[in-house]
Design a protein around this motif. Sequence first.
Motif, mmCIF file in Angstrom:
data_model
loop_
_atom_site.group_PDB
_atom_site.id
_atom_site.type_symbol
_atom_site.label_atom_id
_atom_site.label_comp_id
_atom_site.label_asym_id
_atom_site.label_seq_id
_atom_site.Cartn_x
_atom_site.Cartn_y
_atom_site.Cartn_z
ATOM 1 N N ASP A 6 0.872 -1.171 0.000
ATOM 2 C CA ASP A 6 0.000 0.000 0.000
ATOM 3 C C ASP A 6 0.915 1.228 0.000
ATOM 4 O OD1 ASP A 6 -1.394 2.297 0.932
ATOM 5 O OD2 ASP A 6 -2.845 1.063 1.996
ATOM 6 N N PRO A 7 0.927 2.004 -1.083
ATOM 7 C CA PRO A 7 1.865 3.134 -1.183
ATOM 8 C C PRO A 7 1.745 4.145 -0.039
ATOM 9 C CG PRO A 7 0.807 2.727 -3.298
ATOM 10 C CD PRO A 7 0.118 1.853 -2.293
ATOM 11 N N ASP A 8 0.537 4.392 0.456
ATOM 12 C CA ASP A 8 0.379 5.336 1.570
ATOM 13 C C ASP A 8 0.994 4.782 2.857
ATOM 14 O OD1 ASP A 8 -0.943 7.220 -0.025
ATOM 15 O OD2 ASP A 8 -2.917 6.350 0.401
ATOM 16 N N LYS A 9 0.742 3.504 3.129
ATOM 17 C CA LYS A 9 1.342 2.887 4.322
ATOM 18 C C LYS A 9 2.854 2.785 4.176
ATOM 19 C CE LYS A 9 -2.311 0.356 6.512
ATOM 20 N NZ LYS A 9 -2.647 -0.854 7.227
ATOM 21 N N ARG A 10 3.314 2.563 2.962
ATOM 22 C CA ARG A 10 4.758 2.482 2.712
ATOM 23 C C ARG A 10 5.404 3.815 3.058
ATOM 24 N NH1 ARG A 10 8.721 -1.320 0.406
ATOM 25 N NH2 ARG A 10 6.854 -2.557 0.278
ATOM 26 N N ARG A 11 4.815 4.919 2.576
ATOM 27 C CA ARG A 11 5.353 6.255 2.878
ATOM 28 C C ARG A 11 5.317 6.523 4.375
ATOM 29 N NH1 ARG A 11 3.054 7.379 -1.976
ATOM 30 N NH2 ARG A 11 1.026 7.936 -1.124
ATOM 31 N N ALA A 12 4.191 6.211 5.026
ATOM 32 C CA ALA A 12 4.059 6.433 6.468
ATOM 33 C C ALA A 12 5.058 5.581 7.248
ATOM 34 C CB ALA A 12 2.631 6.126 6.922
ATOM 35 N N ASP A 24 17.192 8.490 7.192
ATOM 36 C CA ASP A 24 16.298 8.004 6.151
ATOM 37 C C ASP A 24 16.633 6.550 5.827
ATOM 38 O OD1 ASP A 24 14.859 10.347 5.889
ATOM 39 O OD2 ASP A 24 16.194 11.159 4.361
ATOM 40 N N VAL A 25 15.619 5.721 5.825
ATOM 41 C CA VAL A 25 15.772 4.317 5.500
ATOM 42 C C VAL A 25 15.454 4.139 4.023
ATOM 43 C CG1 VAL A 25 14.925 1.991 5.995
ATOM 44 C CG2 VAL A 25 15.138 3.659 7.848
ATOM 45 N N ALA A 26 16.350 3.523 3.303
ATOM 46 C CA ALA A 26 16.124 3.288 1.873
ATOM 47 C C ALA A 26 15.010 2.274 1.697
ATOM 48 C CB ALA A 26 17.401 2.794 1.217
ATOM 49 N N ASP A 27 14.131 2.552 0.768
ATOM 50 C CA ASP A 27 13.060 1.611 0.456
ATOM 51 C C ASP A 27 13.693 0.322 -0.054
ATOM 52 O OD1 ASP A 27 10.570 0.545 0.082
ATOM 53 O OD2 ASP A 27 9.849 2.123 -1.249
ATOM 54 N N GLY A 28 13.024 -0.781 0.187
ATOM 55 C CA GLY A 28 13.585 -2.065 -0.204
ATOM 56 C C GLY A 28 12.570 -2.969 -0.848
ATOM 57 N N ASP A 29 13.006 -4.156 -1.168
ATOM 58 C CA ASP A 29 12.171 -5.139 -1.843
ATOM 59 C C ASP A 29 11.866 -6.305 -0.916
ATOM 60 O OD1 ASP A 29 12.234 -3.747 -4.311
ATOM 61 O OD2 ASP A 29 14.216 -4.593 -4.728
ATOM 62 N N GLY A 30 10.918 -7.090 -1.323
ATOM 63 C CA GLY A 30 10.622 -8.336 -0.638
ATOM 64 C C GLY A 30 9.496 -8.204 0.369
ATOM 65 N N ASP A 31 8.886 -9.339 0.638
ATOM 66 C CA ASP A 31 7.753 -9.382 1.559
ATOM 67 C C ASP A 31 8.149 -8.998 2.981
ATOM 68 O OD1 ASP A 31 6.273 -10.225 -0.602
ATOM 69 O OD2 ASP A 31 5.956 -12.258 0.139
ATOM 70 N N PHE A 32 9.297 -9.497 3.464
ATOM 71 C CA PHE A 32 9.711 -9.188 4.834
ATOM 72 C C PHE A 32 9.883 -7.687 5.017
ATOM 73 C CE2 PHE A 32 12.828 -8.504 8.187
ATOM 74 C CZ PHE A 32 12.206 -9.158 9.237
ATOM 75 N N PHE A 33 10.568 -7.038 4.064
ATOM 76 C CA PHE A 33 10.749 -5.592 4.150
ATOM 77 C C PHE A 33 9.397 -4.891 4.095
ATOM 78 C CE2 PHE A 33 11.588 -1.315 2.625
ATOM 79 C CZ PHE A 33 12.597 -0.922 3.481
#
Length: 124
Positions: A6-12, A24-33
Amino acid sequence: MAFESDPDKRRAGLAKMAEVYGWDVADGDGDFFGYTVEHLFGDVWERPGLSLRDRRLLLIGLMVAEGLDDTLGIQLDSCLAKGDLGAEDLREIVIFLAHYAGWPKAAGLNTMVEQAIARHESAG
């Protein structure tokens, strides 16, 4: 089953991680992240009822009890940098946890706390 982002939850969640850790934490890939960012930081850390300081106190106690020293160091540095807990607060936590988590764990915590305080004081 793949994680549905969910892009909004990702940003939050990324914003809360930055608030908690102080960088700042770099955005990442994968289900765990995805679950870490969107659920843990986007939902759980955002819930009302506990302050950031309260959550840090609980997390520090848990990490000491479980021997999670690698992530404990991150929390100690972050709470000092953000001002959520000060040097005397951390020293008091060592004394308190010594009686509940055990003296050997508190001795290790004491070393980590004093190192974190020294880093914080030398940084500024």
